[in-house]
Design an enzyme around this catalytic site. Sequence first.
Site, short mmCIF file in Angstrom:
data_model
loop_
_atom_site.label_atom_id
_atom_site.label_comp_id
_atom_site.label_asym_id
_atom_site.label_seq_id
_atom_site.Cartn_x
_atom_site.Cartn_y
_atom_site.Cartn_z
CG ASN A 9 -1.83 1.17 1.31
OD1 ASN A 9 -1.39 2.31 1.37
ND2 ASN A 9 -3.12 0.89 1.34
N GLY A 11 0.33 4.42 0.31
CA GLY A 11 0.08 5.38 1.38
C GLY A 11 0.77 4.97 2.66
CE LYS A 12 -2.31 -0.13 5.56
NZ LYS A 12 -2.61 -1.55 5.84
CG ASP A 70 -4.70 -7.04 10.41
OD1 ASP A 70 -4.77 -7.05 9.17
OD2 ASP A 70 -5.60 -7.51 11.14
CG PHE A 152 -8.07 4.17 2.64
CD1 PHE A 152 -8.09 2.95 3.30
CD2 PHE A 152 -7.09 5.09 2.98
CE1 PHE A 152 -7.14 2.64 4.27
CE2 PHE A 152 -6.13 4.78 3.94
CZ PHE A 152 -6.16 3.56 4.59
N GLY A 153 -11.56 3.23 2.72
CA GLY A 153 -12.25 2.32 3.63
C GLY A 153 -13.51 2.94 4.21
CE1 TYR A 154 -16.67 -0.77 6.64
CE2 TYR A 154 -14.31 -1.12 6.82
CZ TYR A 154 -15.57 -1.62 6.58
OH TYR A 154 -15.74 -2.95 6.29
CG ASP A 155 -10.88 6.94 6.38
OD1 ASP A 155 -10.94 6.13 7.33
OD2 ASP A 155 -9.80 7.30 5.86
#
Length: 200
Positions: A9, A11-12, A70, A152-155
């Site tokens: 990823n 960004g990470k 994780d 991203f995700g649930y943001d």
Amino acid sequence: MKIILATSNRGKVREIADLFSEDEVTPYSELIGPMHIVENGSDFAANALIKARSVFSKLPKGGAVVLSDDSGISVPLLNHEPGIFSARYAGEGASDRENLEKLVENLKARGLQEAPAYYTAAIAVVSPEGEYVVHGWMHGRVIDTPRGEGGFGYDPIFIPEGYDQTLGELDPAIKRTISHRAKALELAKPIIGMLRSLHA
């Protein structure tokens, strides 16, 4: 010191490379190519360790340190779902939007417009000297209507404690200071510093 990240990823990778700027930070895929890692642990720490150990086992023996994370979101009123299944809540290969929509559907099915929620990040460090895991959390609430295009995700449905905007609306610089991953990485810094001194 070489830090190999058990993630591709971007960004990470950028976030971690910025934090450990005096080290050589490299995603594992540049060294050993793509890998399929089965994340079958019972919690975030177990899955972070599975990823880090898998990558560490493929590296040449030597001084490299592997770092993995994780993370996910949990809603206590929904039996702490999606938790460790955050990335595949709507099924294997589900998109971020599909996962978010399933969480919204489950909120609405309970008659909830919002509910307390929290993000967890587990950072695992696997090295020749041993294994370490640290955690970071970000508390707040989820809402049933996505807002904002950032993150991203649930943001777009998560509002952190002390704010009235979702992570999808907040400035990325603010998000980086309050995020669960940022807090866990701060706790990982002394571990990396200790390993750096041993590898010097």
